[in-house]
Design a protein around this motif. Structure first.
Motif, PDB file in Angstrom:
ATOM      1  N   LEU A   1       0.832  -1.210   0.000  1.00  0.00           N
ATOM      2  CA  LEU A   1       0.000   0.000   0.000  1.00  0.00           C
ATOM      3  C   LEU A   1       0.864   1.257   0.000  1.00  0.00           C
ATOM      4  CD1 LEU A   1      -2.855  -0.961   2.466  1.00  0.00           C
ATOM      5  CD2 LEU A   1      -3.094  -0.437   0.048  1.00  0.00           C
ATOM      6  N   LYS A   2       1.978   1.218   0.730  1.00  0.00           N
ATOM      7  CA  LYS A   2       2.883   2.368   0.728  1.00  0.00           C
ATOM      8  C   LYS A   2       3.441   2.616  -0.669  1.00  0.00           C
ATOM      9  CE  LYS A   2       4.506   2.287   5.528  1.00  0.00           C
ATOM     10  NZ  LYS A   2       5.666   2.030   6.403  1.00  0.00           N
ATOM     11  N   ILE A   3       3.803   1.534  -1.348  1.00  0.00           N
ATOM     12  CA  ILE A   3       4.328   1.669  -2.717  1.00  0.00           C
ATOM     13  C   ILE A   3       3.257   2.233  -3.637  1.00  0.00           C
ATOM     14  CG2 ILE A   3       5.171   0.355  -4.699  1.00  0.00           C
ATOM     15  CD1 ILE A   3       6.508  -1.555  -2.659  1.00  0.00           C
ATOM     16  N   ASN A   4       2.035   1.699  -3.504  1.00  0.00           N
ATOM     17  CA  ASN A   4       0.926   2.188  -4.341  1.00  0.00           C
ATOM     18  C   ASN A   4       0.633   3.662  -4.061  1.00  0.00           C
ATOM     19  OD1 ASN A   4       0.571  -0.284  -5.553  1.00  0.00           O
ATOM     20  ND2 ASN A   4      -0.991  -0.974  -4.111  1.00  0.00           N
ATOM     21  N   LEU A   5       0.655   4.023  -2.777  1.00  0.00           N
ATOM     22  CA  LEU A   5       0.383   5.412  -2.414  1.00  0.00           C
ATOM     23  C   LEU A   5       1.459   6.337  -2.961  1.00  0.00           C
ATOM     24  CD1 LEU A   5      -1.372   7.394  -0.854  1.00  0.00           C
ATOM     25  CD2 LEU A   5      -0.011   6.885   1.191  1.00  0.00           C
ATOM     26  N   SER A   6       2.699   5.911  -2.871  1.00  0.00           N
ATOM     27  CA  SER A   6       3.800   6.723  -3.404  1.00  0.00           C
ATOM     28  C   SER A   6       3.667   6.890  -4.908  1.00  0.00           C
ATOM     29  CB  SER A   6       5.136   6.053  -3.059  1.00  0.00           C
ATOM     30  OG  SER A   6       6.200   6.765  -3.614  1.00  0.00           O
ATOM     31  N   SER A   7       3.306   5.813  -5.585  1.00  0.00           N
ATOM     32  CA  SER A   7       3.125   5.873  -7.038  1.00  0.00           C
ATOM     33  C   SER A   7       1.982   6.807  -7.412  1.00  0.00           C
ATOM     34  CB  SER A   7       2.862   4.460  -7.565  1.00  0.00           C
ATOM     35  OG  SER A   7       2.571   4.491  -8.939  1.00  0.00           O
ATOM     36  N   THR A   8       0.887   6.727  -6.648  1.00  0.00           N
ATOM     37  CA  THR A   8      -0.264   7.590  -6.934  1.00  0.00           C
ATOM     38  C   THR A   8       0.074   9.060  -6.723  1.00  0.00           C
ATOM     39  OG1 THR A   8      -1.745   5.816  -6.217  1.00  0.00           O
ATOM     40  CG2 THR A   8      -2.670   8.014  -6.351  1.00  0.00           C
ATOM     41  N   LYS A   9       0.826   9.352  -5.656  1.00  0.00           N
ATOM     42  CA  LYS A   9       1.227  10.739  -5.410  1.00  0.00           C
ATOM     43  C   LYS A   9       2.125  11.269  -6.529  1.00  0.00           C
ATOM     44  CE  LYS A   9       0.824  10.905  -0.367  1.00  0.00           C
ATOM     45  NZ  LYS A   9       1.546  11.021   0.916  1.00  0.00           N
ATOM     46  N   THR A  10       2.986  10.389  -7.029  1.00  0.00           N
ATOM     47  CA  THR A  10       3.861  10.799  -8.143  1.00  0.00           C
ATOM     48  C   THR A  10       3.038  11.131  -9.383  1.00  0.00           C
ATOM     49  OG1 THR A  10       5.623   9.384  -7.277  1.00  0.00           O
ATOM     50  CG2 THR A  10       5.818  10.094  -9.560  1.00  0.00           C
ATOM     51  N   GLU A  11       2.079  10.279  -9.662  1.00  0.00           N
ATOM     52  CA  GLU A  11       1.204  10.533 -10.823  1.00  0.00           C
ATOM     53  C   GLU A  11       0.418  11.828 -10.640  1.00  0.00           C
ATOM     54  OE1 GLU A  11      -1.323   7.198 -11.401  1.00  0.00           O
ATOM     55  OE2 GLU A  11       0.332   5.806 -11.788  1.00  0.00           O
ATOM     56  N   LEU A  12      -0.041  12.061  -9.427  1.00  0.00           N
ATOM     57  CA  LEU A  12      -0.798  13.274  -9.153  1.00  0.00           C
ATOM     58  C   LEU A  12       0.067  14.520  -9.371  1.00  0.00           C
ATOM     59  CD1 LEU A  12      -3.395  14.591  -8.091  1.00  0.00           C
ATOM     60  CD2 LEU A  12      -2.491  14.292  -5.780  1.00  0.00           C
ATOM     61  N   GLY A  13       1.313  14.447  -8.911  1.00  0.00           N
ATOM     62  CA  GLY A  13       2.216  15.583  -9.114  1.00  0.00           C
ATOM     63  C   GLY A  13       2.469  15.858 -10.577  1.00  0.00           C
ATOM     64  N   ASP A  14       2.574  14.811 -11.381  1.00  0.00           N
ATOM     65  CA  ASP A  14       2.803  14.985 -12.823  1.00  0.00           C
ATOM     66  C   ASP A  14       1.597  15.607 -13.525  1.00  0.00           C
ATOM     67  OD1 ASP A  14       5.294  13.900 -12.495  1.00  0.00           O
ATOM     68  OD2 ASP A  14       4.697  11.872 -13.111  1.00  0.00           O
ATOM     69  N   THR A  15       0.408  15.199 -13.086  1.00  0.00           N
ATOM     70  CA  THR A  15      -0.794  15.716 -13.756  1.00  0.00           C
ATOM     71  C   THR A  15      -1.065  17.183 -13.428  1.00  0.00           C
ATOM     72  OG1 THR A  15      -2.133  14.899 -11.928  1.00  0.00           O
ATOM     73  CG2 THR A  15      -1.912  13.475 -13.857  1.00  0.00           C
ATOM     74  N   ILE A  16      -0.591  17.661 -12.250  1.00  0.00           N
ATOM     75  CA  ILE A  16      -0.846  19.052 -11.870  1.00  0.00           C
ATOM     76  C   ILE A  16      -0.186  20.027 -12.846  1.00  0.00           C
ATOM     77  CG2 ILE A  16      -0.306  20.769 -10.077  1.00  0.00           C
ATOM     78  CD1 ILE A  16      -0.872  18.610  -8.008  1.00  0.00           C
ATOM     79  N   VAL A  17       0.965  19.639 -13.366  1.00  0.00           N
ATOM     80  CA  VAL A  17       1.694  20.535 -14.279  1.00  0.00           C
ATOM     81  C   VAL A  17       1.207  20.429 -15.723  1.00  0.00           C
ATOM     82  CG1 VAL A  17       3.754  20.534 -12.833  1.00  0.00           C
ATOM     83  CG2 VAL A  17       3.526  18.806 -14.611  1.00  0.00           C
ATOM     84  N   GLU A  18       0.291  19.519 -15.991  1.00  0.00           N
ATOM     85  CA  GLU A  18      -0.207  19.368 -17.366  1.00  0.00           C
ATOM     86  C   GLU A  18      -1.310  20.396 -17.663  1.00  0.00           C
ATOM     87  OE1 GLU A  18      -1.358  15.336 -17.948  1.00  0.00           O
ATOM     88  OE2 GLU A  18       0.678  14.557 -17.697  1.00  0.00           O
ATOM     89  N   LYS A  19      -1.815  20.300 -18.842  1.00  0.00           N
ATOM     90  CA  LYS A  19      -2.846  21.241 -19.305  1.00  0.00           C
ATOM     91  C   LYS A  19      -4.140  21.072 -18.519  1.00  0.00           C
ATOM     92  CE  LYS A  19      -1.042  21.119 -24.006  1.00  0.00           C
ATOM     93  NZ  LYS A  19      -1.343  20.808 -25.403  1.00  0.00           N
TER      94      LYS A  19
END
Length: 202
Positions: free
Chosen positions: A98-116
């Motif tokens: 779950l920690k790995i999944n949560l870390s991965s999800t946070k990374t994806e969220l950070g990437d999407t914030i800078v997108e259009k």
């Protein structure tokens, strides 16, 4: 009037004595060497053993039976401890996943914030706020699951510690009882030998 009071006091005393005797008899009937808790089995051996001065003479068969029951109880505690440890290990792995999944999800969220502003999720176009809302919902669910498994892990860990403590106390109690029984047996043997010696001298 005095006679009536005396009779009343006598009747009350007899009633109290009868009730006390009945309760003691019930307790004696509940004790058994082959059933009940280890404590009750020890109590059975102590109460049913013969008394001699300050000592108790215990049948060897009772001691062996008590030893077998205590060992069975210890085996059951060991088994529960092993099962609890296995559960703890599984939950620890799930928490790590779950920690790995949560870390991965946070990374994806950070990437999407800078997108259009216009983004696609599973091929469906949507606004950035909606996209963020969905992702944060996933993060929230994963966080809740993580907290739940952390709680379960701590609870299982506490159960494991308690089981270990109970096991240690049971082993210590058994060892103490075994030492006391051996000491009593040795004292009785010495006294019997002394009595035999005195009889021979006489």
């Amino acid at each position: 009037m005095k006679t009536f009071k005396t009779l009343l006091l006598t009747a009350f005393t007899v009633l109290c004595f009868s009730t006390s005797f009945a309760q003691q008899a019930d307790e004696e009937e509940k004790l058994s060497l082959n059933s009940g808790t280890i404590n009750n089995q020890f109590e059975f051996v102590i109460r049913r053993s013969n008394s001699w001065q300050d000592y108790k003479t215990v049948k060897k068969t009772w001691l062996y039976a008590l030893k077998a029951h205590t060992i069975d109880s210890l085996k059951a505690v060991h088994k529960d401890l092993n099962e609890t440890q296995a559960i703890v290990d599984v939950q620890a792995k799930e928490i790590e996943d779950l920690k790995i999944n949560l870390s991965s999800t946070k990374t994806e969220l950070g990437d999407t914030i800078v997108e259009k502003d216009s983004m696609k999720l599973f091929g469906i176009p949507m606004t950035k706020p909606n996209y963020s809302l969905i992702l944060w919902s996933i993060v929230g669910v994963l966080s809740a699951l993580l907290l739940f498994f952390i709680y379960k892990f701590k609870n299982s860990n506490s159960t494991t510690k308690q089981a270990k403590q109970t096991l240690a106390e049971t082993e210590e109690e058994f060892e103490e009882h075994r030492r006391n029984a051996l000491e009593r047996e040795q004292k009785v043997r010495r006294q019997l030998q002394d009595m035999i010696n005195e009889q021979k001298k006489a």
